[in-house]
Scaffold this motif. Sequence first.
Motif, mmCIF file in Angstrom:
data_model
loop_
_atom_site.group_PDB
_atom_site.id
_atom_site.type_symbol
_atom_site.label_atom_id
_atom_site.label_comp_id
_atom_site.label_asym_id
_atom_site.label_seq_id
_atom_site.Cartn_x
_atom_site.Cartn_y
_atom_site.Cartn_z
ATOM 1 N N GLN A 183 0.779 -1.166 0.159
ATOM 2 C CA GLN A 183 0.027 0.000 -0.118
ATOM 3 C C GLN A 183 0.922 1.316 -0.183
ATOM 4 O O GLN A 183 0.542 2.298 -0.714
ATOM 5 C CB GLN A 183 -0.884 0.083 1.293
ATOM 6 C CG GLN A 183 -2.155 -1.024 1.331
ATOM 7 C CD GLN A 183 -2.913 -0.744 2.188
ATOM 8 O OE1 GLN A 183 -2.750 0.220 3.307
ATOM 9 N NE2 GLN A 183 -4.149 -1.780 2.449
ATOM 10 N N ALA A 184 1.883 1.229 0.789
ATOM 11 C CA ALA A 184 2.799 2.516 0.909
ATOM 12 C C ALA A 184 4.191 2.311 1.523
ATOM 13 O O ALA A 184 4.395 1.193 1.966
ATOM 14 C CB ALA A 184 2.017 3.453 2.046
ATOM 15 N N VAL A 185 5.142 3.081 1.114
ATOM 16 C CA VAL A 185 6.445 2.869 1.610
ATOM 17 C C VAL A 185 7.084 4.250 2.288
ATOM 18 O O VAL A 185 6.633 5.135 1.795
ATOM 19 C CB VAL A 185 7.308 2.521 0.361
ATOM 20 C CG1 VAL A 185 8.682 2.499 0.679
ATOM 21 C CG2 VAL A 185 6.721 1.317 -0.301
ATOM 22 N N GLY A 186 7.727 4.021 3.356
ATOM 23 C CA GLY A 186 8.313 5.142 3.901
ATOM 24 C C GLY A 186 9.937 4.866 4.018
ATOM 25 O O GLY A 186 10.261 3.700 4.012
ATOM 26 N N TYR A 187 10.810 6.053 4.034
ATOM 27 C CA TYR A 187 12.281 5.681 4.156
ATOM 28 C C TYR A 187 12.736 6.709 5.139
ATOM 29 O O TYR A 187 12.610 7.978 4.679
ATOM 30 C CB TYR A 187 12.640 5.520 2.720
ATOM 31 C CG TYR A 187 14.113 5.229 2.854
ATOM 32 C CD1 TYR A 187 14.497 4.041 3.372
ATOM 33 C CD2 TYR A 187 15.258 5.933 2.212
ATOM 34 C CE1 TYR A 187 15.871 3.514 3.469
ATOM 35 C CE2 TYR A 187 16.514 5.728 2.608
ATOM 36 C CZ TYR A 187 16.820 4.491 2.965
ATOM 37 O OH TYR A 187 18.325 3.994 3.072
ATOM 38 N N ASP A 188 13.521 6.271 5.831
ATOM 39 C CA ASP A 188 14.580 7.129 6.869
ATOM 40 C C ASP A 188 15.857 7.056 6.130
ATOM 41 O O ASP A 188 16.621 6.220 6.686
ATOM 42 C CB ASP A 188 14.277 6.977 8.230
ATOM 43 C CG ASP A 188 14.879 7.995 9.157
ATOM 44 O OD1 ASP A 188 15.914 8.466 8.624
ATOM 45 O OD2 ASP A 188 14.654 8.072 10.274
ATOM 46 N N ALA A 189 16.425 7.941 5.447
ATOM 47 C CA ALA A 189 17.720 7.789 4.768
ATOM 48 C C ALA A 189 18.909 7.720 6.126
ATOM 49 O O ALA A 189 19.885 6.951 6.069
ATOM 50 C CB ALA A 189 18.021 8.859 3.820
ATOM 51 N N TYR A 247 12.125 -2.398 7.829
ATOM 52 C CA TYR A 247 13.250 -3.200 7.465
ATOM 53 C C TYR A 247 14.563 -2.413 7.582
ATOM 54 O O TYR A 247 14.479 -1.251 7.321
ATOM 55 C CB TYR A 247 13.053 -3.480 5.859
ATOM 56 C CG TYR A 247 12.263 -4.330 5.673
ATOM 57 C CD1 TYR A 247 12.248 -5.836 5.489
ATOM 58 C CD2 TYR A 247 10.852 -3.981 5.363
ATOM 59 C CE1 TYR A 247 11.387 -6.633 5.310
ATOM 60 C CE2 TYR A 247 9.789 -4.817 5.085
ATOM 61 C CZ TYR A 247 10.010 -6.230 5.089
ATOM 62 O OH TYR A 247 9.003 -7.068 4.860
ATOM 63 N N ARG A 248 15.392 -2.719 8.553
ATOM 64 C CA ARG A 248 16.600 -1.894 8.827
ATOM 65 C C ARG A 248 17.871 -2.404 7.813
ATOM 66 O O ARG A 248 18.083 -3.321 7.256
ATOM 67 C CB ARG A 248 16.926 -2.485 10.347
ATOM 68 C CG ARG A 248 15.981 -1.814 11.285
ATOM 69 C CD ARG A 248 16.155 -2.497 12.706
ATOM 70 N NE ARG A 248 16.223 -3.946 12.993
ATOM 71 C CZ ARG A 248 15.330 -4.863 12.736
ATOM 72 N NH1 ARG A 248 14.218 -4.163 12.631
ATOM 73 N NH2 ARG A 248 15.427 -6.139 13.059
ATOM 74 N N GLU A 249 18.905 -1.445 7.977
ATOM 75 C CA GLU A 249 20.112 -1.498 7.243
ATOM 76 C C GLU A 249 19.722 -1.656 5.632
ATOM 77 O O GLU A 249 20.669 -2.064 5.105
ATOM 78 C CB GLU A 249 20.799 -2.552 7.594
ATOM 79 C CG GLU A 249 21.175 -2.668 9.244
ATOM 80 C CD GLU A 249 21.767 -3.907 9.591
ATOM 81 O OE1 GLU A 249 22.255 -4.744 8.952
ATOM 82 O OE2 GLU A 249 21.591 -4.143 10.947
ATOM 83 N N GLN A 301 18.456 4.698 7.696
ATOM 84 C CA GLN A 301 18.474 3.534 6.723
ATOM 85 C C GLN A 301 17.521 2.359 7.288
ATOM 86 O O GLN A 301 17.588 1.281 7.095
ATOM 87 C CB GLN A 301 19.743 2.760 6.687
ATOM 88 C CG GLN A 301 20.854 3.565 5.827
ATOM 89 C CD GLN A 301 21.990 2.805 5.430
ATOM 90 O OE1 GLN A 301 22.521 1.973 5.867
ATOM 91 N NE2 GLN A 301 22.581 3.301 4.217
ATOM 92 N N VAL A 302 16.143 3.019 7.458
ATOM 93 C CA VAL A 302 15.178 2.007 7.722
ATOM 94 C C VAL A 302 13.842 2.455 6.812
ATOM 95 O O VAL A 302 13.569 3.377 6.473
ATOM 96 C CB VAL A 302 14.622 2.553 9.278
ATOM 97 C CG1 VAL A 302 13.258 1.780 9.626
ATOM 98 C CG2 VAL A 302 15.507 2.022 10.361
ATOM 99 N N MET A 303 13.503 1.238 6.224
ATOM 100 C CA MET A 303 12.436 1.516 5.120
ATOM 101 C C MET A 303 11.074 0.642 5.976
ATOM 102 O O MET A 303 11.161 -0.397 6.438
ATOM 103 C CB MET A 303 12.859 0.730 4.063
ATOM 104 C CG MET A 303 11.485 0.820 2.909
ATOM 105 S SD MET A 303 12.193 0.262 1.328
ATOM 106 C CE MET A 303 12.453 -1.405 1.378
ATOM 107 N N THR A 304 9.990 1.417 5.865
ATOM 108 C CA THR A 304 8.634 1.252 6.442
ATOM 109 C C THR A 304 7.901 0.587 5.248
ATOM 110 O O THR A 304 7.742 1.489 4.414
ATOM 111 C CB THR A 304 8.200 2.081 7.262
ATOM 112 O OG1 THR A 304 9.125 2.538 8.289
ATOM 113 C CG2 THR A 304 6.891 1.773 7.915
#
Length: 78
Positions: free
Chosen positions: A16-22, A39-41, A25-28
């Motif tokens: 449905q949706a994606v987020g990212y903290d550069a 998802y880490r690293e 390096q965490v992708m939600t």
Amino acid sequence: MTPESELVPVESSMIQAVGYDAAAQVMTVQFGSGKLYEYREVPPDVHQGLMDSGSKGQYMNGNVIDCYPASQVRRGGR
């Protein structure tokens, strides 16, 4: 989930949706089922590859799921 990883809706039957903290390096990822995973690293190029992919489900299965440490995020917080 950090404010930097605000979820962006995507066109996919699986996601449905994606987020990212550069910085972290965490992708939600919010799946079609409504479940939310972090998802880490995850390097920036992997996140960008997902966002650019014509098949986000295939990209997730081949490049993210079982490739990076993951945990389900509980609704309403951790």
